[in-house]
Design an enzyme around this catalytic site. Structure first.
Site, PDB file in Angstrom:
ATOM      1  N   GLU A 115       0.838  -1.213   0.000  1.00 40.30           N
ATOM      2  CA  GLU A 115       0.000   0.000   0.000  1.00 40.30           C
ATOM      3  C   GLU A 115       0.867   1.256   0.000  1.00 40.30           C
ATOM      4  O   GLU A 115       2.022   1.220   0.408  1.00 40.30           O
ATOM      5  CB  GLU A 115      -0.870   0.023   1.274  1.00 40.30           C
ATOM      6  CG  GLU A 115      -2.305  -0.414   1.069  1.00 40.30           C
ATOM      7  CD  GLU A 115      -3.161   0.601   0.312  1.00 40.30           C
ATOM      8  OE1 GLU A 115      -2.626   1.580  -0.253  1.00 40.30           O
ATOM      9  OE2 GLU A 115      -4.383   0.396   0.277  1.00 40.30           O
ATOM     10  N   ASP A 116       0.265   2.359  -0.407  1.00 42.90           N
ATOM     11  CA  ASP A 116       0.964   3.642  -0.334  1.00 42.90           C
ATOM     12  C   ASP A 116       0.896   4.196   1.088  1.00 42.90           C
ATOM     13  O   ASP A 116       1.903   4.573   1.678  1.00 42.90           O
ATOM     14  CB  ASP A 116       0.397   4.652  -1.345  1.00 42.90           C
ATOM     15  CG  ASP A 116      -1.131   4.775  -1.309  1.00 42.90           C
ATOM     16  OD1 ASP A 116      -1.791   4.036  -0.539  1.00 42.90           O
ATOM     17  OD2 ASP A 116      -1.676   5.611  -2.052  1.00 42.90           O
TER      18      ASP A 116
ATOM     19  N   ASP B 224      -4.428   4.996   6.435  1.00 46.80           N
ATOM     20  CA  ASP B 224      -5.009   6.172   7.082  1.00 46.80           C
ATOM     21  C   ASP B 224      -6.019   5.655   8.117  1.00 46.80           C
ATOM     22  O   ASP B 224      -5.627   5.270   9.223  1.00 46.80           O
ATOM     23  CB  ASP B 224      -5.641   7.010   5.961  1.00 46.80           C
ATOM     24  CG  ASP B 224      -6.146   8.362   6.409  1.00 46.80           C
ATOM     25  OD1 ASP B 224      -5.480   9.005   7.208  1.00 46.80           O
ATOM     26  OD2 ASP B 224      -7.218   8.781   5.932  1.00 46.80           O
TER      27      ASP B 224
ATOM     28  N   PHE C  70      -2.061  15.880   5.136  1.00 45.13           N
ATOM     29  CA  PHE C  70      -2.337  15.333   3.805  1.00 45.13           C
ATOM     30  C   PHE C  70      -1.085  15.456   2.949  1.00 45.13           C
ATOM     31  O   PHE C  70      -0.588  16.552   2.711  1.00 45.13           O
ATOM     32  CB  PHE C  70      -3.508  16.069   3.151  1.00 45.13           C
ATOM     33  CG  PHE C  70      -3.947  15.407   1.870  1.00 45.13           C
ATOM     34  CD1 PHE C  70      -4.793  14.302   1.910  1.00 45.13           C
ATOM     35  CD2 PHE C  70      -3.490  15.861   0.646  1.00 45.13           C
ATOM     36  CE1 PHE C  70      -5.179  13.669   0.730  1.00 45.13           C
ATOM     37  CE2 PHE C  70      -3.866  15.234  -0.540  1.00 45.13           C
ATOM     38  CZ  PHE C  70      -4.722  14.143  -0.493  1.00 45.13           C
TER      39      PHE C  70
ATOM     40  N   ARG D  22       1.754  12.778  -8.437  1.00 42.68           N
ATOM     41  CA  ARG D  22       2.233  11.412  -8.221  1.00 42.68           C
ATOM     42  C   ARG D  22       3.692  11.232  -8.625  1.00 42.68           C
ATOM     43  O   ARG D  22       4.385  10.349  -8.141  1.00 42.68           O
ATOM     44  CB  ARG D  22       1.401  10.407  -9.031  1.00 42.68           C
ATOM     45  CG  ARG D  22      -0.035  10.244  -8.578  1.00 42.68           C
ATOM     46  CD  ARG D  22      -0.639   9.013  -9.242  1.00 42.68           C
ATOM     47  NE  ARG D  22      -2.089   9.010  -9.213  1.00 42.68           N
ATOM     48  CZ  ARG D  22      -2.836   8.577  -8.196  1.00 42.68           C
ATOM     49  NH1 ARG D  22      -2.257   8.112  -7.104  1.00 42.68           N
ATOM     50  NH2 ARG D  22      -4.152   8.598  -8.269  1.00 42.68           N
TER      51      ARG D  22
HETATM   52  P1  5GP Z   1      -8.009   4.297   4.447  1.00 45.66           P
HETATM   53  O1  5GP Z   1      -6.835   3.745   5.219  1.00 45.66           O
HETATM   54  O2  5GP Z   1      -8.581   5.519   5.117  1.00 45.66           O
HETATM   55  O3  5GP Z   1      -9.074   3.291   4.144  1.00 45.66           O
HETATM   56  O4  5GP Z   1      -7.568   4.782   3.011  1.00 45.66           O
HETATM   57  C1  5GP Z   1      -6.266   4.871   2.593  1.00 45.66           C
HETATM   58  C2  5GP Z   1      -6.271   5.558   1.238  1.00 45.66           C
HETATM   59  O5  5GP Z   1      -6.649   6.949   1.391  1.00 45.66           O
HETATM   60  C3  5GP Z   1      -4.872   5.569   0.663  1.00 45.66           C
HETATM   61  O6  5GP Z   1      -4.629   4.419  -0.128  1.00 45.66           O
HETATM   62  C4  5GP Z   1      -4.858   6.859  -0.126  1.00 45.66           C
HETATM   63  O7  5GP Z   1      -5.374   6.638  -1.429  1.00 45.66           O
HETATM   64  C5  5GP Z   1      -5.803   7.786   0.637  1.00 45.66           C
HETATM   65  N1  5GP Z   1      -5.059   8.680   1.545  1.00 45.66           N
HETATM   66  C6  5GP Z   1      -5.041   8.650   2.888  1.00 45.66           C
HETATM   67  N2  5GP Z   1      -4.251   9.622   3.410  1.00 45.66           N
HETATM   68  C7  5GP Z   1      -3.727  10.273   2.326  1.00 45.66           C
HETATM   69  C8  5GP Z   1      -2.807  11.379   2.195  1.00 45.66           C
HETATM   70  O8  5GP Z   1      -2.275  11.969   3.153  1.00 45.66           O
HETATM   71  N3  5GP Z   1      -2.513  11.763   0.926  1.00 45.66           N
HETATM   72  C9  5GP Z   1      -3.044  11.171  -0.186  1.00 45.66           C
HETATM   73  N4  5GP Z   1      -2.668  11.631  -1.371  1.00 45.66           N
HETATM   74  N5  5GP Z   1      -3.908  10.119  -0.089  1.00 45.66           N
HETATM   75  C10 5GP Z   1      -4.246   9.681   1.154  1.00 45.66           C
END
Ligand code: 5GP
Length: 178
Positions: free
Chosen positions: A97-98, A101, A150, A163
């Protein structure tokens, strides 16, 4: 109002260091086994590419695109936009994963993939924002823990942009009219 870069949060060098560290750790943990890396699109394409080059194991690489159903957080449902190309039963799966959150998408994705009977399943993320977590989720490999800001760059976007940056930055509103 547009956005401009406010400050650098994670440098190229730091990213390169954690890719090497995690790649070595995965290589050691799975010695003698093949692994199945899942790149969760789109944000993790750059991390997957860098990490994979530090993994010295037989390896399959596949891509998946998912989203959580909005407003149905407790249902545990993920919508699959692009599914895997191969069967993962009996495979040692690592979800790449990137950023984690709230943890909701990943927790749903892990549950869904577990029903396909992999031999094992672990989670690897470039960035982790633990202060935002809404569901407990165990992450096996973490590049860097970051504060509740963010971020964009290194695969992460704002409406499809940024990106391509090779480091991670925090944006702010551009107060200059144009
Ligand atoms: P969660 O963990 O809330 O289900 O979702 C994670 C996704 O929310 C990540 O894969 C990403 O696409 C997006 N996301 C969460 N925090 C950030 C952030 O700080 N920056 C960006 N660009 N995307 C984020």
């Amino acid at each position: 109002m547009g956005k401009v870069v406010d400050h650098l949060l994670v440098s190229k060098e730091e990213i390169e260091e954690f890719c090497e560290r995690i790649g070595k750790q995965i290589t050691a943990d799975y010695a003698g086994h093949e692994i199945y890396l899942i790149c969760v699109l789109k944000g993790s394409f750059m991390f997957l590419a860098d990490l994979a080059r530090h993994i010295d194991l037989p390896c399959m690489i596949d891509f998946m695109a998912v989203s959580s159903y909005k407003g149905e957080k407790s249902t545990g449902v993920v919508k699959i936009h692009k599914d895997l190309d191969y069967d993962i039963s009996g495979k040692n799966v690592i979800i790449v994963e990137d950023i984690v959150d709230t943890g909701l998408t990943l927790s749903h994705l892990k549950n869904m993939l577990t029903t396909r009977n992999p031999a094992s399943i672990r989670i690897c993320t470039a960035f982790d924002k633990p202060s935002r977590r809404l569901t407990p989720i165990h992450i096996d490999y973490i590049g860097k823990e970051i504060p509740d800001e963010f971020i964009v760059g290194y695969g992460l976007d704002l409406d499809g942009r940024y990106r391509n940056l090779s480091e991670v930055v925090v944006l702010r509103d551009d107060d200059v009219e144009n």
